[in-house]
Design a protein around this motif. Structure first.
Motif: not given
Ligand SMILES: O=C(O)CCC(=O)C(=O)O
Ligand SMILES: [Fe+2]
Length: 335
Positions: A95-98, A104-111, A123-129
């Motif tokens: 899920f890593a991306s800058d 959806i995006r995973y990262d290890t620092s806020s740059r 990640h987004y959540a609404n609407p959940l489906d």
């Protein structure tokens, strides 16, 4: 595919560094709102609306209890987040991306070069489906637990927004449809425990969030807030069962400055690693937020330019290290 952003606007690190030298002020306890009162009849509701309005106006944040979300649901969200961060680097890097526009995006620092002890999944959540199919399948219960929590947070945010709109004199149904179909994105943060050797105890640099409001759940203390009339950091206690709520940039704009977005940061916990789950609620990505017409008149001219979440996304990359918040860039200078 619509975009997803970092949860936060630009850093106020320098300001916070300067303020660190300021003498500590008497800590004022944060307001605690019993949310059950909103549905306990007209008189109770009116008082609760008043309390929420006051907390938003004077403190920019409050804690909510009796919100109807079970402890197991809250615990489930913290566990799902914690187990995700325990996965192998390889699994998380799927899920890593800058690119802040990824859904959806995973990262290890806020740059920003400051928050080196933090990793996050957003990640987004609404609407959940629409969004859950993009979420991690590991840990196996992630989608179920985080999904249940996300839906509950969307419900709590609707109750809170109705009360806040009512408190602003706009009526409880103001923007209701747009909020129901609006944006919810979740920022799951994982922070290392600080040790005697850790030089910088900041986990997440000072910022304000872009949406209307943020609902935050923390596994242990670490969140600190700076009220707009203050010059000092107030730690937010992790009250068991409570949720923390704060005002975001777009609510400051909508309210034409009657409410101010809350500057906050996370410090590392010396006793344990820490997880927080922020649920950020606002209008949909291209939907423009402007000062409510009802709150603009001769004596209160519009103080902010209209903007969308998309504008926030455009603002963020160039301003990440400039210690400027999005809402400040929207201010219309007085003639
Ligand atoms: O970890 C925290 O307490 C703060 C998180 C936060 O501010 C954010 O994700 O925007
Ligand atoms: Fe935040």
């Amino acid at each position: 595919m619509p975009a997803v952003a970092g949860s936060s606007s630009a850093s106020l690190y320098m300001a916070s560094q300067q303020k660190r030298g300021a003498p500590p002020q008497q800590a004022r306890p944060l307001p605690v709102i019993d949310l059950g009162r909103l549905s306990m009849g007209t008189a109770s509701r009116a008082l609760a609306v008043q309390d929420i309005a006051l907390a938003c106006r004077e403190r920019g944040c409050f804690e909510v209890v009796n919100h109807g979300i079970s402890k197991s649901c809250m615990q489930g969200a913290l566990e799902a987040a914690s187990e995700f961060f325990k996965l192998s680097a390889e699994q998380k890097e799927e899920f890593a991306s800058d690119d802040i526009r990824q859904p959806i995006r995973y990262d290890t620092s806020s740059r920003d070069g400051i928050s080196m002890s933090r990793s996050f999944l957003k990640h987004y959540a609404n609407p959940l489906d629409d969004w859950i199919k993009l979420w991690p399948t590991q840990p196996p219960t992630y989608r179920e637990k985080m999904g249940e929590y996300a839906v509950k947070m969307q419900g709590v945010s609707m109750q809170l927004m109705e009360a806040i709109m009512q408190g602003l004199g706009l009526g409880p149904l103001y923007l209701q449809e747009k909020l129901e179909g609006g944006m919810q994105f979740m920022a799951l943060n994982s922070y290392l425990q600080s040790s005697a050797k850790t030089i910088d105890k900041i986990g997440l640099a000072p910022h304000s969030d872009c949406g209307f409001l943020t609902i935050l759940l923390q596994s242990s203390p670490g969140l600190e807030v700076m009220h707009h009339d203050d010059d000092a950091w107030t730690p937010v206690p992790a009250i068991p069962g409570a949720l923390h709520v704060h005002v975001g940039d777009h609510l400051e704009v909508l309210s034409n400055g009657r409410l101010k977005s809350l500057v906050h940061r996370a410090v590392l916990n010396p006793n344990e690693p820490r997880i927080s789950v922020a649920s950020i609620h606002g209008l949909w990505i291209d939907e423009v937020v402007h000062c409510a017409e009802e709150l603009v008149d001769e004596n209160h001219p519009a103080m902010y330019r209209a903007s969308s979440f998309q504008d926030f996304l455009n603002f963020l990359p160039a301003n990440m290290n400039k210690y400027k918040r999005f809402v400040e860039s929207l201010r219309i200078d007085k003639p």
